[in-house]
Design an enzyme around this catalytic site. Structure first.
Site, PDB file in Angstrom:
ATOM      1  N   ARG A  41       1.033  -0.950   0.019  1.00 39.64           N
ATOM      2  CA  ARG A  41       0.150  -0.019   0.183  1.00 39.64           C
ATOM      3  C   ARG A  41       0.905   1.256   0.129  1.00 39.64           C
ATOM      4  NH1 ARG A  41      -1.783   3.206   4.202  1.00 39.64           N
ATOM      5  NH2 ARG A  41      -3.999   4.173   3.764  1.00 39.64           N
ATOM      6  N   SER A 112     -12.826  -2.722   0.972  1.00 35.18           N
ATOM      7  CA  SER A 112     -13.113  -2.107   2.207  1.00 35.18           C
ATOM      8  C   SER A 112     -14.464  -1.617   2.481  1.00 35.18           C
ATOM      9  CB  SER A 112     -12.377  -0.677   2.316  1.00 35.18           C
ATOM     10  OG  SER A 112     -10.951  -0.801   2.082  1.00 35.18           O
ATOM     11  N   LYS A 141      -3.587   6.049   9.110  1.00 36.89           N
ATOM     12  CA  LYS A 141      -4.638   6.779   7.885  1.00 36.89           C
ATOM     13  C   LYS A 141      -5.274   7.781   8.299  1.00 36.89           C
ATOM     14  CE  LYS A 141      -8.332   5.232   5.146  1.00 36.89           C
ATOM     15  NZ  LYS A 141      -8.226   5.274   3.518  1.00 36.89           N
TER      16      LYS A 141
HETATM   17  C1  LIG Z   1      -5.468   1.209   5.780  1.00 40.28           C
HETATM   18  C2  LIG Z   1      -6.598   1.705   6.870  1.00 40.28           C
HETATM   19  N1  LIG Z   1      -7.640   1.424   6.779  1.00 40.28           N
HETATM   20  C3  LIG Z   1      -8.648   1.859   7.977  1.00 40.28           C
HETATM   21  S1  LIG Z   1      -7.438   1.953   9.127  1.00 40.28           S
HETATM   22  C4  LIG Z   1      -6.014   1.972   8.165  1.00 40.28           C
HETATM   23  C5  LIG Z   1      -4.576   2.115   8.820  1.00 40.28           C
HETATM   24  C6  LIG Z   1      -4.211   0.948   9.428  1.00 40.28           C
HETATM   25  O1  LIG Z   1      -2.929   1.076  10.197  1.00 40.28           O
HETATM   26  P1  LIG Z   1      -2.465   0.758  11.585  1.00 40.28           P
HETATM   27  O2  LIG Z   1      -2.792  -0.742  11.570  1.00 40.28           O
HETATM   28  O3  LIG Z   1      -1.025   1.210  11.705  1.00 40.28           O
HETATM   29  O4  LIG Z   1      -3.406   1.601  12.451  1.00 40.28           O
HETATM   30  C1  LIG Z   2      -8.385   0.098   3.909  1.00 40.84           C
HETATM   31  C2  LIG Z   2      -8.133  -1.135   3.638  1.00 40.84           C
HETATM   32  C3  LIG Z   2      -8.958  -2.055   4.416  1.00 40.84           C
HETATM   33  N1  LIG Z   2      -8.759  -3.339   4.687  1.00 40.84           N
HETATM   34  C4  LIG Z   2      -7.690  -3.817   4.045  1.00 40.84           C
HETATM   35  C5  LIG Z   2      -7.385  -5.423   4.086  1.00 40.84           C
HETATM   36  N2  LIG Z   2      -6.778  -3.049   3.510  1.00 40.84           N
HETATM   37  C6  LIG Z   2      -6.781  -1.809   3.160  1.00 40.84           C
HETATM   38  N3  LIG Z   2      -6.077  -1.092   2.529  1.00 40.84           N
END
Ligand SMILES: Cc1ncsc1CCOP(=O)(O)O
Ligand SMILES: C=C1C=NC(C)=NC1=N
Ligand SMILES: [Mg+2]
Length: 214
Positions: A41, A112, A141
């Site tokens: 990502r 998602s 995020k």
């Molecule tokens: C990509 C994404 N989508 C919802 S929360 C998130 C970030 C997750 O990062 P972390 O595991 O460091 O909280």
């Molecule tokens: C936003 C997200 C939610 N869920 C997963 C598995 N990946 C992502 N990038």
């Protein structure tokens, strides 16, 4: 690539901006610690683009192939198709899962979702799994919706929706068990693994927390 729900157990996600060391070192240590799936990502400040991003993806794909774990690309369907990734993960703002499926000939499609409607549409579109969250507060995020907890996971299972589910957002070794208890098949993490002092050990402990709660 056909996906088994067990493959979602410890689903590491990272891009170069999330890693303290080289992303290759981080991914290899996470693999050694037993992660079950990886998502590239590449987003945010200093994210790679173009050929640099593609070359990075190919290097990480090779590590996953060696370890026989699925290599998933976030958002960038064109890149996924170009390099023959094992699948893609898309958000609500990306192309619909139904049209993505047609492009990645048999690859994994993850979506998602934040509501039951989005979940049901993803199922109707043929998604292989859904990711939902943020389960807990996260700083990784910045544009997430509000902290959702495990409510949607529980509701989906209460309505007998059997699609594989992974929870995401602020998940740590200490708070992973409730996500599985709520009915998720696995947890998805960025910082718990990518920012750990000992990446391998973090993956080992997260896996134990997930398996201990099954
Ligand atoms: C990509 C994404 N989508 C919802 S929360 C998130 C970030 C997750 O990062 P972390 O595991 O460091 O909280
Ligand atoms: C936003 C997200 C939610 N869920 C997963 C598995 N990946 C992502 N990038
Ligand atoms: Mg997206």
């Amino acid at each position: 690539m056909l996906m088994k729900r067990e493959q979602l157990a410890v689903y590491f996600i990272a891009g170069t901006p999330n890693c303290k060391r080289s992303i290759e070192e981080t991914l290899q240590a996470a693999i050694d610690g037993g992660i079950t799936m990886f998502q590239f990502r590449e987003k945010g400040k200093d994210a790679l683009a173009g050929s640099a991003k593609k070359e990075q993806a190919v290097r990480l794909q090779a590590l996953c192939r060696e370890a026989n774990i699925p290599f998933i690309v976030n958002d960038d369907i064109e890149l996924a198709v170009e390099i023959g990734a094992d699948g893609v993960h898309i958000g609500q703002e990306d192309e619909a899962a139904s049209s993505v499926r047609g492009k990645i000939n048999g690859g994994i499609v993850g979506v998602s979702v934040h509501t039951m409607d989005e979940a049901k549409k993803a199922i109707a579109d043929g998604a292989d799994y859904v990711g939902t969250g943020p389960i807990y507060q996260t700083g990784t995020k910045t544009d997430t919706g509000p902290v959702a907890g495990t409510a949607l996971i529980k509701t989906m299972r209460a309505q007998n929706l059997t699609i594989p589910i992974v929870g995401i957002g602020g998940i740590t070794i200490d708070n992973a068990a409730p996500v599985i208890a709520a009915g998720a098949d696995g947890v998805s993490v960025i910082s718990t693994i990518s920012l750990a002092d000992d990446v391998k050990q973090a993956a080992v402990e997260l896996k134990a927390a997930v398996e201990g709660s099954n």
